[in-house]
Write a protein that holds these residues in place. Structure first.
Motif, PDB file in Angstrom:
ATOM      1  N   ILE A  14       0.881  -1.177   0.000  1.00 37.80           N
ATOM      2  CA  ILE A  14       0.000   0.000   0.000  1.00 37.80           C
ATOM      3  C   ILE A  14       0.918   1.226   0.000  1.00 37.80           C
ATOM      4  CG2 ILE A  14      -1.906   1.188   1.159  1.00 37.80           C
ATOM      5  CD1 ILE A  14      -2.600  -1.509   2.505  1.00 37.80           C
ATOM      6  N   PRO A  15       1.361   1.666  -1.179  1.00 34.40           N
ATOM      7  CA  PRO A  15       2.401   2.694  -1.276  1.00 34.40           C
ATOM      8  C   PRO A  15       2.120   3.994  -0.519  1.00 34.40           C
ATOM      9  CG  PRO A  15       2.065   1.652  -3.395  1.00 34.40           C
ATOM     10  CD  PRO A  15       0.988   1.136  -2.486  1.00 34.40           C
ATOM     11  N   ILE A  16       0.866   4.400  -0.381  1.00 28.51           N
ATOM     12  CA  ILE A  16       0.590   5.651   0.322  1.00 28.51           C
ATOM     13  C   ILE A  16       1.078   5.601   1.777  1.00 28.51           C
ATOM     14  CG2 ILE A  16      -1.749   5.061   1.084  1.00 28.51           C
ATOM     15  CD1 ILE A  16      -2.509   7.997   0.569  1.00 28.51           C
ATOM     16  N   THR A  17       1.219   4.406   2.320  1.00 28.57           N
ATOM     17  CA  THR A  17       1.678   4.294   3.710  1.00 28.57           C
ATOM     18  C   THR A  17       3.084   4.863   3.882  1.00 28.57           C
ATOM     19  OG1 THR A  17       2.502   2.030   3.410  1.00 28.57           O
ATOM     20  CG2 THR A  17       0.215   2.290   4.146  1.00 28.57           C
ATOM     21  N   GLN A  18       3.896   4.782   2.840  1.00 28.93           N
ATOM     22  CA  GLN A  18       5.236   5.379   2.898  1.00 28.93           C
ATOM     23  C   GLN A  18       5.149   6.892   2.955  1.00 28.93           C
ATOM     24  OE1 GLN A  18       8.173   3.863   0.112  1.00 28.93           O
ATOM     25  NE2 GLN A  18       6.937   2.014  -0.140  1.00 28.93           N
ATOM     26  N   ALA A  19       4.308   7.479   2.107  1.00 32.87           N
ATOM     27  CA  ALA A  19       4.155   8.933   2.078  1.00 32.87           C
ATOM     28  C   ALA A  19       3.595   9.463   3.399  1.00 32.87           C
ATOM     29  CB  ALA A  19       3.257   9.348   0.919  1.00 32.87           C
ATOM     30  N   LEU A  20       2.684   8.696   4.002  1.00 32.16           N
ATOM     31  CA  LEU A  20       2.130   9.093   5.303  1.00 32.16           C
ATOM     32  C   LEU A  20       3.169   8.986   6.418  1.00 32.16           C
ATOM     33  CD1 LEU A  20      -1.289   7.194   5.189  1.00 32.16           C
ATOM     34  CD2 LEU A  20      -0.982   9.670   5.052  1.00 32.16           C
ATOM     35  N   GLY A  21       4.184   8.141   6.201  1.00 27.97           N
ATOM     36  CA  GLY A  21       5.148   7.860   7.266  1.00 27.97           C
ATOM     37  C   GLY A  21       4.593   6.870   8.272  1.00 27.97           C
ATOM     38  N   ALA A  22       3.636   6.054   7.840  1.00 29.22           N
ATOM     39  CA  ALA A  22       2.948   5.117   8.740  1.00 29.22           C
ATOM     40  C   ALA A  22       3.903   4.050   9.260  1.00 29.22           C
ATOM     41  CB  ALA A  22       1.776   4.458   8.015  1.00 29.22           C
ATOM     42  N   ARG A  23       3.767   3.762  10.537  1.00 26.79           N
ATOM     43  CA  ARG A  23       4.550   2.717  11.206  1.00 26.79           C
ATOM     44  C   ARG A  23       3.635   1.969  12.165  1.00 26.79           C
ATOM     45  NH1 ARG A  23       8.454   2.626   8.216  1.00 26.79           N
ATOM     46  NH2 ARG A  23      10.001   4.220   8.150  1.00 26.79           N
ATOM     47  N   VAL A  24       3.901   0.691  12.335  1.00 25.03           N
ATOM     48  CA  VAL A  24       3.162  -0.103  13.316  1.00 25.03           C
ATOM     49  C   VAL A  24       3.835   0.074  14.671  1.00 25.03           C
ATOM     50  CG1 VAL A  24       2.443  -2.423  13.997  1.00 25.03           C
ATOM     51  CG2 VAL A  24       2.431  -1.767  11.572  1.00 25.03           C
ATOM     52  N   GLU A  25       3.066   0.534  15.643  1.00 22.11           N
ATOM     53  CA  GLU A  25       3.569   0.697  17.012  1.00 22.11           C
ATOM     54  C   GLU A  25       3.209  -0.485  17.891  1.00 22.11           C
ATOM     55  OE1 GLU A  25       2.349   4.221  19.026  1.00 22.11           O
ATOM     56  OE2 GLU A  25       3.754   5.470  17.928  1.00 22.11           O
ATOM     57  N   ALA A  26       2.027  -1.055  17.669  1.00 21.80           N
ATOM     58  CA  ALA A  26       1.561  -2.145  18.524  1.00 21.80           C
ATOM     59  C   ALA A  26       0.628  -3.060  17.743  1.00 21.80           C
ATOM     60  CB  ALA A  26       0.823  -1.585  19.744  1.00 21.80           C
ATOM     61  N   TRP A  27       0.742  -4.349  18.006  1.00 24.33           N
ATOM     62  CA  TRP A  27      -0.151  -5.378  17.449  1.00 24.33           C
ATOM     63  C   TRP A  27      -0.178  -6.507  18.458  1.00 24.33           C
ATOM     64  CZ3 TRP A  27      -4.001  -7.270  15.035  1.00 24.33           C
ATOM     65  CH2 TRP A  27      -4.067  -8.611  14.660  1.00 24.33           C
ATOM     66  N   ASP A  28      -1.366  -6.831  18.957  1.00 22.95           N
ATOM     67  CA  ASP A  28      -1.463  -7.883  19.977  1.00 22.95           C
ATOM     68  C   ASP A  28      -2.361  -9.041  19.563  1.00 22.95           C
ATOM     69  OD1 ASP A  28      -4.062  -6.972  20.249  1.00 22.95           O
ATOM     70  OD2 ASP A  28      -3.791  -6.188  22.283  1.00 22.95           O
ATOM     71  N   GLY A  29      -2.716  -9.113  18.289  1.00 26.01           N
ATOM     72  CA  GLY A  29      -3.579 -10.176  17.805  1.00 26.01           C
ATOM     73  C   GLY A  29      -5.049  -9.780  17.772  1.00 26.01           C
ATOM     74  N   GLY A  30      -5.393  -8.689  18.428  1.00 22.81           N
ATOM     75  CA  GLY A  30      -6.783  -8.235  18.429  1.00 22.81           C
ATOM     76  C   GLY A  30      -6.928  -6.739  18.240  1.00 22.81           C
ATOM     77  N   ALA A  31      -5.822  -6.019  18.356  1.00 21.78           N
ATOM     78  CA  ALA A  31      -5.844  -4.564  18.200  1.00 21.78           C
ATOM     79  C   ALA A  31      -4.505  -4.122  17.613  1.00 21.78           C
ATOM     80  CB  ALA A  31      -6.087  -3.873  19.537  1.00 21.78           C
ATOM     81  N   ILE A  32      -4.565  -3.008  16.882  1.00 17.35           N
ATOM     82  CA  ILE A  32      -3.353  -2.462  16.268  1.00 17.35           C
ATOM     83  C   ILE A  32      -3.319  -0.959  16.504  1.00 17.35           C
ATOM     84  CG2 ILE A  32      -4.329  -1.975  13.977  1.00 17.35           C
ATOM     85  CD1 ILE A  32      -1.659  -3.257  12.869  1.00 17.35           C
TER      86      ILE A  32
END
Length: 151
Positions: A14-32
């Motif tokens: 999803i290339p727009i995620t790079q432009a947004l600067g999106a990063r995953v901070e947390a993922w626990d199997g039920g929430a992100i």
């Protein structure tokens, strides 16, 4: 998956995620929780652009579903059908978008429908925030398609 692996997947698919600067901070199997810096997402008033907030909120809902479905061994085409973001207050700093799976009864019904009909619809709720303050609430309706319905 580790947070950096999920981030890499999002950037690659999803290339727009790079432009947004999106990063995953947390993922626990039920929430992100995803994060993005303010600077590449500024509007003319020096606050976060509404389109960037909306995009990150949609992405959080999509990602929580995508990851949970993968953990169930399901490869599906997952698309947003409807999105609503209620803007509560301007966001003046780096921000996050979070989303969580629906309650177990809704999730189980979604999985059962997907198994029976090769397509299912589910609503995911989330929020955008900055500095511990909610800037908006998001509700997204996503559709999962498997098999010949994948397009």
């Amino acid at each position: 998956m580790r947070h950096d692996e999920i981030t890499e997947y999002l950037h690659a698919h999803i290339p727009i995620t790079q432009a947004l600067g999106a990063r995953v901070e947390a993922w626990d199997g039920g929430a992100i929780r995803l994060s993005a810096p303010l600077v590449p997402n500024l509007n003319h008033r020096g606050t976060a652009f509404g389109g960037s907030l909306s995009a990150l909120a949609i992405l959080a809902g999509w990602a929580v579903l995508h990851l949970a479905l993968r953990e169930h061994g399901l490869e599906v085409r997952l698309v947003i059908q409807r999105s609503a973001l209620d803007f509560l207050e301007p966001i003046e700093g780096d921000f996050t978008a979070s989303a969580r799976l629906p309650p177990p009864a809704q999730w189980d019904r979604f999985l059962a429908t997907l198994a029976r009909h090769s397509r299912a619809r589910i609503t995911v709720e989330g929020e955008v925030a900055s500095g511990g303050r909610a800037g908006g609430r998001h509700e997204g309706v996503y559709v999962a398609l498997r098999g010949s319905d994948r397009g």
